[in-house]
Write a protein that holds these residues in place. Sequence first.
Motif, PDB file in Angstrom:
ATOM      1  N   LEU A 187      -3.668   8.823  -4.254  1.00  0.00           N
ATOM      2  CA  LEU A 187      -2.504   9.502  -3.702  1.00  0.00           C
ATOM      3  C   LEU A 187      -1.187   8.884  -4.120  1.00  0.00           C
ATOM      4  N   CYS A 188      -1.223   7.788  -4.759  1.00  0.00           N
ATOM      5  CA  CYS A 188       0.064   7.137  -5.087  1.00  0.00           C
ATOM      6  C   CYS A 188       0.836   7.928  -6.143  1.00  0.00           C
ATOM      7  N   GLU A 189       0.127   8.784  -6.891  1.00  0.00           N
ATOM      8  CA  GLU A 189       0.817   9.481  -7.958  1.00  0.00           C
ATOM      9  C   GLU A 189       1.720  10.601  -7.407  1.00  0.00           C
ATOM     10  N   GLY A 190       1.256  11.335  -6.347  1.00  0.00           N
ATOM     11  CA  GLY A 190       2.039  12.474  -5.853  1.00  0.00           C
ATOM     12  C   GLY A 190       2.824  12.186  -4.587  1.00  0.00           C
ATOM     13  N   VAL A 191       2.673  11.016  -4.015  1.00  0.00           N
ATOM     14  CA  VAL A 191       3.357  10.708  -2.748  1.00  0.00           C
ATOM     15  C   VAL A 191       4.584   9.889  -3.056  1.00  0.00           C
ATOM     16  N   PRO A 192       5.638  10.177  -2.340  1.00  0.00           N
ATOM     17  CA  PRO A 192       6.843   9.364  -2.579  1.00  0.00           C
ATOM     18  C   PRO A 192       6.600   7.936  -2.114  1.00  0.00           C
ATOM     19  N   LYS A 193       7.468   7.092  -2.612  1.00  0.00           N
ATOM     20  CA  LYS A 193       7.304   5.657  -2.351  1.00  0.00           C
ATOM     21  C   LYS A 193       7.583   5.313  -0.911  1.00  0.00           C
ATOM     22  N   ASP A 194       8.614   5.922  -0.311  1.00  0.00           N
ATOM     23  CA  ASP A 194       8.939   5.560   1.078  1.00  0.00           C
ATOM     24  C   ASP A 194       7.833   6.001   2.030  1.00  0.00           C
ATOM     25  N   LYS A 195       7.240   7.180   1.794  1.00  0.00           N
ATOM     26  CA  LYS A 195       6.128   7.598   2.634  1.00  0.00           C
ATOM     27  C   LYS A 195       4.912   6.697   2.463  1.00  0.00           C
ATOM     28  N   LEU A 196       4.718   6.281   1.246  1.00  0.00           N
ATOM     29  CA  LEU A 196       3.595   5.372   1.005  1.00  0.00           C
ATOM     30  C   LEU A 196       3.747   4.058   1.782  1.00  0.00           C
ATOM     31  N   GLU A 197       4.943   3.530   1.818  1.00  0.00           N
ATOM     32  CA  GLU A 197       5.180   2.288   2.587  1.00  0.00           C
ATOM     33  C   GLU A 197       4.987   2.535   4.085  1.00  0.00           C
ATOM     34  N   LEU A 198       5.479   3.700   4.554  1.00  0.00           N
ATOM     35  CA  LEU A 198       5.297   4.007   5.958  1.00  0.00           C
ATOM     36  C   LEU A 198       3.821   4.123   6.303  1.00  0.00           C
ATOM     37  N   LEU A 199       3.052   4.719   5.375  1.00  0.00           N
ATOM     38  CA  LEU A 199       1.619   4.838   5.592  1.00  0.00           C
ATOM     39  C   LEU A 199       0.947   3.475   5.693  1.00  0.00           C
ATOM     40  N   HIS A 200       1.380   2.602   4.829  1.00  0.00           N
ATOM     41  CA  HIS A 200       0.818   1.225   4.881  1.00  0.00           C
ATOM     42  C   HIS A 200       1.156   0.548   6.189  1.00  0.00           C
ATOM     43  N   GLN A 201       2.319   0.703   6.654  1.00  0.00           N
ATOM     44  CA  GLN A 201       2.706   0.095   7.934  1.00  0.00           C
ATOM     45  C   GLN A 201       1.843   0.629   9.074  1.00  0.00           C
ATOM     46  N   LYS A 202       1.625   1.952   9.090  1.00  0.00           N
ATOM     47  CA  LYS A 202       0.793   2.528  10.144  1.00  0.00           C
ATOM     48  C   LYS A 202      -0.628   1.970  10.102  1.00  0.00           C
ATOM     49  N   ASP A 203      -1.140   1.835   8.857  1.00  0.00           N
ATOM     50  CA  ASP A 203      -2.497   1.252   8.729  1.00  0.00           C
ATOM     51  C   ASP A 203      -2.544  -0.164   9.282  1.00  0.00           C
ATOM     52  N   ASP A 204      -1.510  -0.944   8.977  1.00  0.00           N
ATOM     53  CA  ASP A 204      -1.477  -2.343   9.490  1.00  0.00           C
ATOM     54  C   ASP A 204      -1.424  -2.342  11.015  1.00  0.00           C
ATOM     55  N   GLN A 205      -0.623  -1.435  11.574  1.00  0.00           N
ATOM     56  CA  GLN A 205      -0.555  -1.392  13.029  1.00  0.00           C
ATOM     57  C   GLN A 205      -1.888  -1.003  13.643  1.00  0.00           C
ATOM     58  N   ILE A 206      -2.582  -0.052  12.979  1.00  0.00           N
ATOM     59  CA  ILE A 206      -3.903   0.361  13.481  1.00  0.00           C
ATOM     60  C   ILE A 206      -4.883  -0.811  13.456  1.00  0.00           C
ATOM     61  N   LEU A 207      -4.858  -1.566  12.349  1.00  0.00           N
ATOM     62  CA  LEU A 207      -5.770  -2.741  12.242  1.00  0.00           C
ATOM     63  C   LEU A 207      -5.449  -3.784  13.308  1.00  0.00           C
ATOM     64  N   GLY A 208      -4.157  -4.029  13.518  1.00  0.00           N
ATOM     65  CA  GLY A 208      -3.749  -5.014  14.532  1.00  0.00           C
ATOM     66  C   GLY A 208      -4.168  -4.596  15.932  1.00  0.00           C
TER      67      GLY A 208
END
Length: 925
Positions: A344-365
Amino acid sequence: KLCGYLQKLSGKGPLRGFRTRWFVFDPRRCYLYYFKGPQEGLPLGHLDIASACFSYHQPEAAAAAAGDEAAAFEVHGPGGAVAVLKAATRQDMTYWLQELQQKRWEYCNNLDAAKRDSRTSPTPSDFSKGLVAKDNPGSILSQNASAERARNILAVETSPTDLVGEQAASQPAPIQPSAINFSLKQWSTEIKNSMSSLRKGNNENRKSVFYTTEEWELLDPTPKDLEDSMALEEKRKHLAEGSKGRLTTSAFPFDFGRIPHKPRRPLKDMIGSTKSRNSSDSSPTEWNSGNGNKLVSELQLKYQSQQEELEKLKKELSSQKELVRLLQQTVRSSQYDKYFSSRLCEGVPKDKLELLHQKDDQILGLNNQLEKLNLEKESLQQEVKNLKCKVGELNEQLCMLMETIQAKDEVIMKLSRQLSECEDNTSSQSGAVNSSMATCTNKELQELDRLKDNLQGYKTQNKFLNKEILELSALRRNAEAREREWQAKYTSLEAKLCQIESKYLILLQEMKTPVCSEEQSPAREVIKQLLDDALKAEPSEQPEQAFFKPHLVSEYDIYGFQTVPEDDDEEKLVAKSRALDLRSLSLSENREISAGVKWENYLASTMNREMMRCVELKNLIRSGIPHEHRSKMWKWCVNLHVKKFKDSTVPGYFQTLLQNAREKQNPASKQIELDLLRTLPNNKHYSSPTSEGIQKLRNVLLAFSWRNPDIGYCQGLNRLVAIALLYLEQEDAFWCLVTIVEVFMPRDYYTKTLLGSQVDQRVFKDLMSEKLPRLHAHFEQYKVDYTLITFNWFLVVFVDSVVSDILFKIWDSFLYEGPKVIFRFALALFKYKEEEILKQQDSMSIFKYLRYFTRNILDARKLTGIAFGDLNPFPLRQIRNRRTYHLEKVRLELTELEAMREDFLRERETCVEKRDLISDDEEDS
């Protein structure tokens, strides 16, 4: 021996108190010496028992039972001096007082018979070895028969404890009630002796013993101690589990485990079990049951330790599973991130990708936090369960306590009713009266027993004091009679002195105006009478004259040697003068501390351990072994040197050799028979063919000749054996000869060529030039070969060369240290008379002086000081090196002489004129 531990009151001011000392009684001077301990060589002081009296106070029964000053007694000396001594028990005190009274009585009575001189009458002891054992005089009986009978009636029978006698030297000193006195010097001596016993010999057969104030041992614990230790271990385990449970509720989910360890017993429990050893040893049944309890407790401990290890392993397994689960979850999340980022990194903007990563980290925590909360919830639930269980247990205990209280209340009520019934009963009054009467009766019986004990104690004290008064009165009368006798003797000697002065005036007048005629003048008769009086050795027949006659020299000394010869009148005068000088020296030595006390103290300290070589023993031997201990010490020295030979022989070895020498043809037996009576003709043990020493001498020489056929018999061996037999039995004298010939001396010392003896004379010449250069130069100047004199010294170890007192002191050191002693004393003899020898100014006078000068050396102490003090250093290695050097030279010279002899024999055979010439050897053959 009268010796043992006593406490002596000493010190001043606040330091005054009783101190434990080791006391030894010296019968030679009637002194009671006291030392710091049995190992000490020098005494702290002495008490004069001969002029002392004794007393003690009878304590009350209560004090005697408590042991407070119950065993203290006083020794009142001359000049008002009072020594307060205290024994461990009243039994020991009574024994010491009885023995000291007896020793004082014997000593003061023996003074009347003039037996104080230890040289002519040694201390009575058990001589078990040697020919001189036959000469031990018996004890002198008391002349006061009535006083002796009264003393026996008043005597109190008692026996000593372990703190009195020679066996007490091997026990620790008793602890004083006021303070513990440490003797550092005694401890250091014990440690040195123990370490010296560990250095040499078989260590497995020897133990090192250290004497302290208490005996500590490491023993097995008793069953009670095992139960106490198990209870302590259980408490420790519960505490450890509680702390471990608290740790599991912390933020660390993993238990990293601990290394399992074995439970250790506390030091206090070990000491307690050690001290309770006696109680456990007293009952075999209890000890057997204790062993069973010990085995069960060990199995329970092993089972509990295995259960603990199993629980730990289970917890480790659960933690490892939890770790695997977390790692798997982490791997899945990382794989998901990788897949998601690649797709998904090819079609997703960079800022959304970072937000997605943050949400994943919060879910893991949040997931991790949820898991931690679940774990904490489980632990809290477990803790609630544990608390509920504890609350239940406490409720049960509370119920039990309530029931116990209720039962006790019922018992109290029941007892109260019984008590009220007893009070109401009229019979209780008569019971109270009976109990009071019984109590009074018991008190009266106890008082009666106490009075009986006091009465018995006062009776014993009365008997002792009556005996003391009786003895002191008898001793006072004896002293007054002795003083009157001395006064009469002094008057007689003064009158005799006037007569001698008158005779000497006549002699001086004769020398001033000589008589020309050959007729016998009155003055010549006086001179003849003076010589006859000087040579008399027997007292007058009249008893009053015999009593007033001064002390004469005895015919034989304690070794059996004749003091005054019978043939030559001039030699009689010289020998008598020499004997009187020796007696004067011995009397002067007796004024100092007796060497016998040091020897008895040392031998008492070695009763329970094997005697070993040490510096203290060497110094004692160099000062001379006392007459009564010489047999024991010579045998010990001989066994020390020939142990390797005796271990390799079969039992009865000496008797086998003697039997073979008698039954089979022995070439040495003829020469032995010729030399028997020529061995020591001036000694009563070898003076006639029927003497006991002659047969023993024959047996030892025959056995040795059969053991050493290369030597057979050599003139000189007979004198060595004769000296040894004076203190040793036949077999021990045989091994003494083996020690001298096969251990001490080099090879060929007693063979036909006397090669070793010749070598030692050359070594001695080298030592003379080094140690005594002036004397050596003096001999070289006048061409005096002094080895003609010293050769016999080395061959027979000074037998018939010095006076008997010095001879046996030389042999004491010789048997302990070896042949180096011969070189020491040979040099010491020359140094002793060095100035007198240097005054001789021609070879004839020098040689004449050397033939007899050793017989005029009488001071053994001075000679020993020169030998072991002035001649140091004296290394044995130097003597060995010089022996090796001169041995080669002497062998070469003997080879040349043998070659010259063979040339002479060949020339005699070829020459007709020399055929009639024969050599000395051929003439002898």
